[in-house]
Write a protein that holds these residues in place. Structure first.
Motif, PDB file in Angstrom:
ATOM      1  N   ARG A 233      39.889   4.966  43.679  1.00 49.61           N
ATOM      2  CA  ARG A 233      39.577   4.626  45.068  1.00 49.61           C
ATOM      3  C   ARG A 233      40.842   4.151  45.787  1.00 49.61           C
ATOM      4  N   GLU A 234      41.659   3.342  45.124  1.00 50.26           N
ATOM      5  CA  GLU A 234      42.903   2.875  45.718  1.00 50.26           C
ATOM      6  C   GLU A 234      43.842   4.026  46.037  1.00 50.26           C
ATOM      7  N   ASN A 235      43.812   5.058  45.186  1.00 47.33           N
ATOM      8  CA  ASN A 235      44.698   6.204  45.372  1.00 47.33           C
ATOM      9  C   ASN A 235      44.072   7.312  46.216  1.00 47.33           C
ATOM     10  N   SER A 236      42.918   7.022  46.825  1.00 46.78           N
ATOM     11  CA  SER A 236      42.215   7.986  47.696  1.00 46.78           C
ATOM     12  C   SER A 236      41.998   9.314  46.986  1.00 46.78           C
TER      13      SER A 236
ATOM     14  N   ARG B  93      41.485  14.135  46.638  1.00 46.05           N
ATOM     15  CA  ARG B  93      41.977  14.365  47.986  1.00 46.05           C
ATOM     16  C   ARG B  93      40.935  15.078  48.857  1.00 46.05           C
ATOM     17  N   THR B  94      40.990  14.803  50.148  1.00 50.39           N
ATOM     18  CA  THR B  94      40.073  15.438  51.086  1.00 50.39           C
ATOM     19  C   THR B  94      40.347  16.933  51.172  1.00 50.39           C
TER      20      THR B  94
ATOM     21  N   SER C  41      49.016  15.280  55.526  1.00 51.99           N
ATOM     22  CA  SER C  41      48.754  14.910  54.125  1.00 51.99           C
ATOM     23  C   SER C  41      49.796  15.492  53.177  1.00 51.99           C
TER      24      SER C  41
ATOM     25  N   LEU D 112      48.657   9.299  51.021  1.00 48.24           N
ATOM     26  CA  LEU D 112      47.450   9.321  50.202  1.00 48.24           C
ATOM     27  C   LEU D 112      46.259   9.866  50.977  1.00 48.24           C
ATOM     28  N   ASP D 113      46.207   9.564  52.256  1.00 52.88           N
ATOM     29  CA  ASP D 113      45.084  10.029  53.074  1.00 52.88           C
ATOM     30  C   ASP D 113      45.534  10.090  54.524  1.00 52.88           C
TER      31      ASP D 113
ATOM     32  N   ARG E 108      43.973  11.084  58.620  1.00 54.54           N
ATOM     33  CA  ARG E 108      42.856  11.421  59.504  1.00 54.54           C
ATOM     34  C   ARG E 108      43.395  11.557  60.929  1.00 54.54           C
TER      35      ARG E 108
ATOM     36  N   ARG F 188      47.395   6.726  55.530  1.00 51.04           N
ATOM     37  CA  ARG F 188      47.511   5.738  54.451  1.00 51.04           C
ATOM     38  C   ARG F 188      48.560   6.248  53.473  1.00 51.04           C
TER      39      ARG F 188
ATOM     40  N   TYR G 220      49.903   1.207  51.568  1.00 50.73           N
ATOM     41  CA  TYR G 220      49.062   1.030  50.385  1.00 50.73           C
ATOM     42  C   TYR G 220      49.751   0.137  49.366  1.00 50.73           C
TER      43      TYR G 220
END
Length: 249
Positions: free
Chosen positions: A73-76, A79-80, A118, A124-125, A127, A152, A189
């Motif tokens: 979770r910390e490292n996202s 990946r999306t 990205s 890491l993330d 948007r 992020r 992060y």
């Protein structure tokens, strides 16, 4: 039969020591490799297992499950999976209104820009939220387009020095958008999960130590059982032999 049941119980307990369970399933090899790298670097014993058809799952020790979930979770991760313009406008056979087409176009631009940012090292993330030009027919007011970018990143990422380039790229991708109406927000992060060296679990309670001791104990117990059975056979054979010699004499 009694010894067989005892051996079965011993080896069953050995199988339970250090057992692993699935952390994340039905992911691509790229996502699985990124998870594996993040977990191993933080001292979590993990493995990547193929599920077939190009899909994988990542398994960790049961005792490390909570820590592993916090790390990914910390490292996202994973990946999306951003969508391209071609995917958004692939065509569903239905006639869309102008408002729907505008919303889809804004979403497609957001996805494309998010995917682009990205790719920067250490991100890491990302948007991006795009709002296209809006005309209110009732009031005659026109609202110019705008965009908000959230990224992020790791502390060493060069993205901290690329805010100007991010504004420029976003402005050129959206029709009528200017740099001044692009807002960029960066989040630095920081790892919060304690490294293995600071864990409070004593070394003799670690899963690998317990597994090794369990295996060694099972081997020793098996040898003892075999030795007892061998001695009983030897004693029994000697007793039968003695009785036979007494009868012959």
């Amino acid at each position: 039969m009694k010894y067989f049941c005892l051996l079965l119980a011993v080896f069953s307990s050995l199988l339970l020591v250090g057992c692993k369970e699935s952390l994340y399933a039905n992911i691509s090899e790229k996502d699985a490799n990124e998870m594996l790298s993040a977990l191993l670097r933080r001292g979590v014993q993990a493995e990547k297992v193929s599920e077939g058809k190009g899909l994988y799952y990542v398994a960790v020790e049961t005792e490390d499950m909570v820590r592993a979930l916090d790390i990914i979770r910390e490292n996202s991760l994973p990946r999306t999976d951003y969508k391209s313009l071609g995917t958004v406008f692939s065509g569903d056979g239905m006639i869309s209104s102008q408002l729907e087409e505008q919303a889809r176009f804004a979403y497609a631009l957001s996805q494309e820009l998010s995917d682009t940012f990205s790719k920067i090292d250490g991100v890491l993330d990302s948007r991006v939220h795009v709002t296209l030009v809006q005309h209110e027919q009732a009031s005659g007011i026109t609202t110019p387009p705008s965009a908000a970018v959230f990224i992020r990143h790791t502390p060493t990422s060069p993205v901290v020095n690329m805010v100007g380039e991010i504004r420029e790229t976003t402005a050129k991708a959206v029709p009528g958008l200017t740099r001044e109406r692009v807002n960029v927000m960066l989040e630095d992060y920081r790892e919060k999960i304690l490294p293995p060296a600071l864990k409070t679990i004593p070394w003799y309670l670690r899963s690998e130590v317990l597994a090794g001791l369990g295996f060694l104990g099972g081997v020793v117990l098996s040898l003892l059982i075999l030795l007892v059975m061998y001695k009983r056979k030897v004693v029994s054979f000697s007793f039968v032999k003695t009785q036979k010699e007494e009868k012959e004499s």
